[in-house]
Enzyme design. Structure first.
Site, mmCIF file in Angstrom:
data_model
loop_
_atom_site.group_PDB
_atom_site.id
_atom_site.type_symbol
_atom_site.label_atom_id
_atom_site.label_comp_id
_atom_site.label_asym_id
_atom_site.label_seq_id
_atom_site.Cartn_x
_atom_site.Cartn_y
_atom_site.Cartn_z
ATOM 1 N N CYS A 1 12.088 13.422 -13.589
ATOM 2 C CA CYS A 1 10.633 13.551 -13.433
ATOM 3 C C CYS A 1 9.884 12.424 -14.132
ATOM 4 O O CYS A 1 8.667 12.310 -13.996
ATOM 5 C CB CYS A 1 10.166 14.902 -13.957
ATOM 6 S SG CYS A 1 11.267 16.242 -13.481
ATOM 7 N N HIS B 1 3.353 18.123 -8.682
ATOM 8 C CA HIS B 1 4.397 17.356 -9.371
ATOM 9 C C HIS B 1 5.400 16.805 -8.353
ATOM 10 O O HIS B 1 6.521 17.275 -8.255
ATOM 11 C CB HIS B 1 5.084 18.275 -10.393
ATOM 12 C CG HIS B 1 6.140 17.635 -11.219
ATOM 13 N ND1 HIS B 1 6.226 16.271 -11.427
ATOM 14 C CD2 HIS B 1 7.186 18.175 -11.910
ATOM 15 C CE1 HIS B 1 7.273 16.009 -12.201
ATOM 16 N NE2 HIS B 1 7.875 17.142 -12.504
#
Lengths: 177, 396
Positions: B83, B337
């Site tokens: 991420c 996200h």
């Protein structure tokens, strides 16, 4: 969470619909189920199942089958490795020894997995816990407990070897001590 | 090393973008960034593309994006730090410019998570830790990793699930003011508390969504930046660190050690005393993939002491006007996200905030001209902290 069978049926039904539409239009293009945007449904399915080498830590798995749990240890640097590993990057050697784990520890933290990955969808909600063993290293595994209210951080736990059903492989679980 | 500045930013709508391919989505962010910088593809010397993939069909996204975007035969690579991939791309592009290998470099982040069904995305995200010793045998999920931190934190400091919920409420509030956010609806503490458990003690509204999106930044050398813009946003310091693959090999679950190390490095490079960070920074973009992650970030980044992060959330001190405004774009929680795009999206937001280009209700007061971005990969496996400033470094 839906059962695995239900999910599989939903997918099969949807693919059948795609096939019907394709017969008519000659294209695997269907409306996206959420947005209705036209999307091309991949006609090349990719199936993956990995082959993972265990030769150098085979003793760990042989131990499990005998109901024993092993950790590797570097005698030169006095470092425990769990999960077990055959190389010690601290001493640059592979002169590790296999120690049987005491099995006694204290619970550091835990969670209950309510929304499971598809490949675990056939299991009921499971507790994942991390415990610090008396030797000083930590172990992450499922925790078997009949009543969730009995679990608390700091409690005494012990490690046991059991078969994971329905898959049928030997693995380790934490339990209240 | 020379100095380098962000001179152009681009950002697509985040959400389920089934209307666009990965390359189309990336191009829309790139086009906006090039136009914002006032340059063309020919001016770009190097490209770094952040994409985690697996859920999307194209295995070589970087070269696909280059071709589609008319970037020609310029050098390019794809980077992956889970991420935090977006910040890794920015660091690589920054290094290319600061080392004078490139005059202008482009960092692109793009992710198409909804090309696979949600179930497959959940499956792949769960594998984003240690595959064999965590996923294969014990079925970890991404929320479960952070839930292990949440349980330990709540137990140690007496935080309540309502305190975690306060983070979600704040970030959805700012998401409601951000037209590019995935979720633009305000929510209440009750909404969070009554949502179903995903991985106890984390509930649905404690979790960031599965999102598609792209973002891009143009990074230029000092000479080039001065030619292109009156308001270059200088990259003043990037800190990077990592932690163990296996969660069980960590000492405690009360904070992310990688964030602490990355923050220390970034503050040092930017000349900011960590104990004064909240007074020097006008805003922060922190990695709130889960509500607990934002609370840990408050502490790991030095905004407050250990065990004090939840009170910051409870008391609303990270809204605009509080101790330090955090995630005025809605954060990962409400903005969305899209894994590989997230770090680049944070950079875009930091730049727009420093240039004061946001709608007033979510525009931070820019007093000192400093913004921080904090981007975590996995569960603190990778950490990047970057400090952006309107003030040029005093020495290079």
């Amino acid at each position: 969470m839906e059962s695995k069978e239900k999910i599989e049926k939903m997918v099969a039904d949807w693919l059948k619909m795609v096939e019907e539409l394709m017969k008519e239009s000659g294209l695997p293009i269907v409306p996206d189920p959420k947005t209705s945007d036209p999307v091309w449904v991949d006609v090349r399915e990719l199936r993956l199942r990995y082959l993972i080498p265990v030769k150098r830590i085979r003793k760990f798995f042989e131990g499990l089958a005998e109901g024993k749990l092993y950790v590797t240890k570097c005698p030169a640097k006095n470092i425990y490795y769990f999960p077990p590993q055959a190389d010690c990057p601290a001493c640059m050697d592979e002169n590790i020894v296999w120690d049987e784990i005491s099995g006694n520890g204290k619970l550091l933290t835990y969670t209950v997995v309510n929304v499971k990955p598809y490949s675990f969808a056939h299991h009921s909600n499971y507790v994942i816990a991390i415990a610090r063993m008396s030797e000083g290293f930590n172990i992450l595994s499922w925790m078997s407990v009949d009543d969730l209210s009995k679990i608390h951080v700091g409690m005494d736990v012990k490690l046991v070897v059991k078969r994971r059903e329905p898959e049928g492989f030997f693995t380790y679980y934490l339990e209240p001590a | 090393m020379g100095t380098a500045a962000v001179v152009g930013v681009g950002h697509t709508q985040f959400g389920q973008r089934s209307d666009m391919t990965l390359a189309e989505l990336a191009w829309h962010a790139i086009k906006e960034a090039l136009q914002d910088a006032g340059i063309t593809q020919r001016d770009v010397d190097y490209v770094v593309t952040s994409n985690v993939g697996g859920w999307s069909s194209e295995p070589l996204p970087a070269i696909l994006v280059n071709e589609y975007s008319g970037l020609g035969d310029v050098g390019v690579m794809r980077v992956e730090a889970a991420c935090a991939s977006g910040s890794a791309a920015i660091r690589a592009a920054y290094n290319a410019v600061a080392s004078r290998e490139a005059e202008i470099a482009l960092a692109v982040g793009v992710e198409k998570m909804t090309e696979s069904p949600t179930l497959q995305a959940v499956e792949l995200l769960g594998r984003a830790g240690n595959f064999f010793w965590e996923f294969e045998q014990f079925g970890l999920t991404f929320p479960a990793y952070y839930a292990l931190y949440a349980t330990a934190y709540i137990n140690q400091y007496g935080a309540k699930e309502e305190d975690l919920a306060a983070v979600a409420v704040k970030n959805h509030f700012y998401g409601s003011l951000n037209s590019l956010a995935h979720f633009q609806k305000k929510i209440s503490i009750e909404d969070v508390m009554s949502s179903r458990y995903i991985a106890w003690p984390l509930k649905l509204y404690d979790c960031s969504p599965i999102t598609d999106g792209a973002a891009a930044v143009v990074i230029a050398s000092e000479d080039m930046a001065r030619k292109l813009t009156d308001t270059p946003v200088w990259i003043r310091g990037i800190g990077v660190a990592s932690d163990t693959s296996n969660l069980s090999r960590r000492q405690n679950f009360l904070g992310l050690a990688s964030t602490v190390k990355a923050a220390d490095e970034a503050y040092r490079k930017a000349g900011i005393d960590k104990t004064e960070a909240v007074r020097r920074l006008d805003l922060a973009e922190v990695h709130d993939c889960f509500t607990i992650a934002e609370i840990l970030a408050y502490e790991d980044l030095g905004f407050v002491g250990r065990g004090e992060g939840y009170a910051l959330a409870r008391e609303g001190e990270t809204y605009k006007g509080g101790l330090i405004p955090v995630n005025l774009d809605g954060g990962l929680k409400a903005k969305g996200h899209p894994i590989g795009a997230t770090g680049v999206s944070m950079a875009v937001e930091a730049v727009k905030q420093l240039r004061q280009q946001n709608a007033k209700a979510r525009q931070a007061d820019i007093k000192n001209g400093y913004a921080l971005t904090h981007n975590v990969g996995g569960t603190g496996h990778y950490a990047y902290v970057t400090i952006y400033s309107l003030n040029r470094p005093t020495q290079s």
